[in-house]
Design an enzyme around this catalytic site. Structure first.
Site, PDB file in Angstrom:
ATOM      1  N   LYS A  80      82.755  10.801 123.253  1.00 37.91           N
ATOM      2  CA  LYS A  80      81.551  11.639 123.255  1.00 37.91           C
ATOM      3  C   LYS A  80      80.822  11.429 124.565  1.00 37.91           C
ATOM      4  O   LYS A  80      80.885  10.344 125.163  1.00 37.91           O
ATOM      5  CB  LYS A  80      80.617  11.233 122.100  1.00 37.91           C
ATOM      6  CG  LYS A  80      79.718  12.359 121.630  1.00 37.91           C
ATOM      7  CD  LYS A  80      80.460  13.347 120.728  1.00 37.91           C
ATOM      8  CE  LYS A  80      79.504  14.300 120.058  1.00 37.91           C
ATOM      9  NZ  LYS A  80      80.181  15.149 119.070  1.00 37.91           N
ATOM     10  N   GLY A 180      70.520  25.661 103.135  1.00 40.93           N
ATOM     11  CA  GLY A 180      70.672  26.120 104.510  1.00 40.93           C
ATOM     12  C   GLY A 180      71.649  27.280 104.565  1.00 40.93           C
ATOM     13  O   GLY A 180      72.745  27.194 104.015  1.00 40.93           O
ATOM     14  N   VAL A 181      71.245  28.402 105.188  1.00 39.19           N
ATOM     15  CA  VAL A 181      72.131  29.571 105.258  1.00 39.19           C
ATOM     16  C   VAL A 181      72.299  30.003 106.714  1.00 39.19           C
ATOM     17  O   VAL A 181      72.075  31.154 107.078  1.00 39.19           O
ATOM     18  CB  VAL A 181      71.593  30.748 104.399  1.00 39.19           C
ATOM     19  CG1 VAL A 181      72.749  31.688 104.033  1.00 39.19           C
ATOM     20  CG2 VAL A 181      70.920  30.279 103.124  1.00 39.19           C
ATOM     21  N   GLY A 182      72.676  29.046 107.559  1.00 36.72           N
ATOM     22  CA  GLY A 182      72.947  29.332 108.970  1.00 36.72           C
ATOM     23  C   GLY A 182      74.304  29.987 109.150  1.00 36.72           C
ATOM     24  O   GLY A 182      74.901  30.490 108.193  1.00 36.72           O
ATOM     25  N   ASN A 183      74.827  29.940 110.371  1.00 37.11           N
ATOM     26  CA  ASN A 183      76.084  30.631 110.684  1.00 37.11           C
ATOM     27  C   ASN A 183      77.250  30.186 109.816  1.00 37.11           C
ATOM     28  O   ASN A 183      77.980  31.003 109.265  1.00 37.11           O
ATOM     29  CB  ASN A 183      76.445  30.422 112.167  1.00 37.11           C
ATOM     30  CG  ASN A 183      75.479  31.118 113.093  1.00 37.11           C
ATOM     31  OD1 ASN A 183      74.843  32.088 112.699  1.00 37.11           O
ATOM     32  ND2 ASN A 183      75.352  30.633 114.315  1.00 37.11           N
ATOM     33  N   VAL A 184      77.432  28.865 109.696  1.00 40.38           N
ATOM     34  CA  VAL A 184      78.549  28.336 108.902  1.00 40.38           C
ATOM     35  C   VAL A 184      78.339  28.662 107.425  1.00 40.38           C
ATOM     36  O   VAL A 184      79.238  29.174 106.744  1.00 40.38           O
ATOM     37  CB  VAL A 184      78.707  26.806 109.105  1.00 40.38           C
ATOM     38  CG1 VAL A 184      79.759  26.240 108.143  1.00 40.38           C
ATOM     39  CG2 VAL A 184      79.088  26.487 110.539  1.00 40.38           C
ATOM     40  N   ALA A 185      77.143  28.376 106.910  1.00 37.50           N
ATOM     41  CA  ALA A 185      76.872  28.548 105.476  1.00 37.50           C
ATOM     42  C   ALA A 185      76.941  30.004 105.039  1.00 37.50           C
ATOM     43  O   ALA A 185      77.369  30.305 103.924  1.00 37.50           O
ATOM     44  CB  ALA A 185      75.513  27.956 105.125  1.00 37.50           C
ATOM     45  N   TYR A 186      76.531  30.930 105.907  1.00 43.70           N
ATOM     46  CA  TYR A 186      76.586  32.350 105.549  1.00 43.70           C
ATOM     47  C   TYR A 186      78.044  32.779 105.303  1.00 43.70           C
ATOM     48  O   TYR A 186      78.348  33.458 104.328  1.00 43.70           O
ATOM     49  CB  TYR A 186      75.948  33.213 106.635  1.00 43.70           C
ATOM     50  CG  TYR A 186      75.890  34.676 106.259  1.00 43.70           C
ATOM     51  CD1 TYR A 186      74.856  35.170 105.469  1.00 43.70           C
ATOM     52  CD2 TYR A 186      76.889  35.566 106.671  1.00 43.70           C
ATOM     53  CE1 TYR A 186      74.807  36.510 105.102  1.00 43.70           C
ATOM     54  CE2 TYR A 186      76.857  36.902 106.311  1.00 43.70           C
ATOM     55  CZ  TYR A 186      75.815  37.373 105.520  1.00 43.70           C
ATOM     56  OH  TYR A 186      75.790  38.699 105.148  1.00 43.70           O
TER      57      TYR A 186
END
Length: 367
Positions: A80, A180-186
């Site tokens: 990282k 949470g309904v962000g990009n991944v969750a949507y």
């Protein structure tokens, strides 16, 4: 912080300090383990409280990537980078190109990618100086936005966890509480809706909630209410540490499976939910779709091949559950054990190979 004592304790291989006065670059590259292959891990840009805090973050994240890549079955180690600075105002072309030259100087021991505070555009600048970077623009042969692929992996892992909890991996009729309904969750909600799951959603962003309600017929609740709703599966897909002393007593779900990082506030919370009989799909295993996807770029990106690898996260979660039952340990410990066992197998086989090579060479010399 006594750096060498820390490196020795957790068996790190290398830490590289990168400085370029003209551009303002101050970066730390941490390489934890390259037993399985080159260290892959993103570049994070953040305003750290101190240089020591930046070093600690780089080290912690690098070790996490070793486990994530090993558990995902990738032939990659963990590393990282952190760049000290404000990503909103301190970025410039010279900074990322200077950093790219440092990455190139490692000659493939470390491969970087996008992370918190960096973008595809930043990766393109790094790419001007080195090929050891993933997550660049699709025009350069990259995989593009990783969110849909991460979502597919979470969906597959959730099905495997459901099979353990309910005796069937079908999610039809199952109630899934998505935090949470962000990009991944949507995109995850899309997969769940298509299979016939009932969705309960929450997010501090009202627009994101309304979008899910309209598209999937989801039931919306306030952020504080999501933990106590009547559901089969709790899917944490936003901030970390939502499995904690306050939320655990409220949980009615039999499965925890979501895309968020660092879902357990403390390891003891993993012990508590294990004792409660909740099937927990460890976060760094189930959300590995993104890293599997960008890792495919190293072979010349092929979306179909990448998705087939991500699909196998079903089997990976099954393996974690098997180890958990075999050794009588929580799944978060089982995931670590699975990764450690894989690294140990490769390390031992390599050691054996070198020993045999030494014996053959010695025999030839003696003749």
């Amino acid at each position: 912080m006594e750096i060498f004592k820390y490196l020795e304790k957790y068996d790190y291989e290398q830490v590289v300090f990168c400085q370029d006065q003209q551009s303002g670059l101050k970066a730390i590259i941490a390489i934890h383990d390259t037993t399985l292959g080159p260290a892959l891990g993103g570049t994070r840009m953040w305003t750290y409280a101190s240089e020591e805090a930046a070093i600690e973050d780089a080290l912690r994240l690098a070790k996490g990537m070793t486990y994530k890549n090993a558990a995902a079955g990738l032939n990659l180690g963990g590393g990282k980078t952190v760049i000290i600075g404000d990503p909103r105002k301190d970025k410039n072309e010279a900074m990322f190109r200077a950093f790219g030259r440092y990455v190139q100087g490692l000659n493939g021991r470390y491969i970087t990618a996008e992370d918190v505070g960096t973008t595809v555009a930043d990766m393109d600048l790094i790419h001007e100086e080195t090929d050891f970077v993933t997550g660049i623009s699709p025009a350069f042969g990259s995989s593009g936005n990783p969110s849909p692929v991460t979502a597919f992996g979470v969906y597959r892992g959730m099905k495997a966890a459901a099979k353990e909890a309910f005796g069937s991996d079908s999610l039809e009729g199952r109630v899934v509480a998505v935090q949470g309904v962000g990009n991944v969750a949507y995109t995850l909600c899309q997969y769940l809706h298509e299979e016939g799951a009932q969705l309960i959603v929450t997010d501090i962003n009202k627009e994101a909630v309304n979008r899910a309600v309209e598209a999937f017929g989801a039931l919306a609740v306030d952020p504080d209410e999501i933990y106590g709703v009547e559901c089969d599966i709790y899917a944490p897909c936003a901030l970390g540490a939502t499995i904690n002393d306050e939320t655990i007593p409220q949980l009615k779900a039999k499965v925890i499976a979501g895309s968020a990082n660092n879902q357990l506030k403390d390891t003891r919370h993993g012990d508590i939910i294990h004792e409660m009989g909740i099937v927990y799909a460890p976060d760094y295993v189930i959300n590995a779709g993104g890293v599997i996807n960008v890792a495919d770029e190293l072979y010349g990106y092929n979306q179909e091949r990448a998705m087939k690898k991500v699909e196998q996260l079903y089997t990976t979660i099954e393996t974690v559950i098997e180890i958990s039952k075999r050794d009588g340990i929580p799944t978060y410990v089982a995931a670590d054990r699975m990764a450690e066992e894989r690294i140990a197998r490769i390390r031992n086989s390599r050691s054996q190979f070198l020993q045999n090579g030494h014996h053959i060479l010695s025999h030839r010399i003696s003749r």
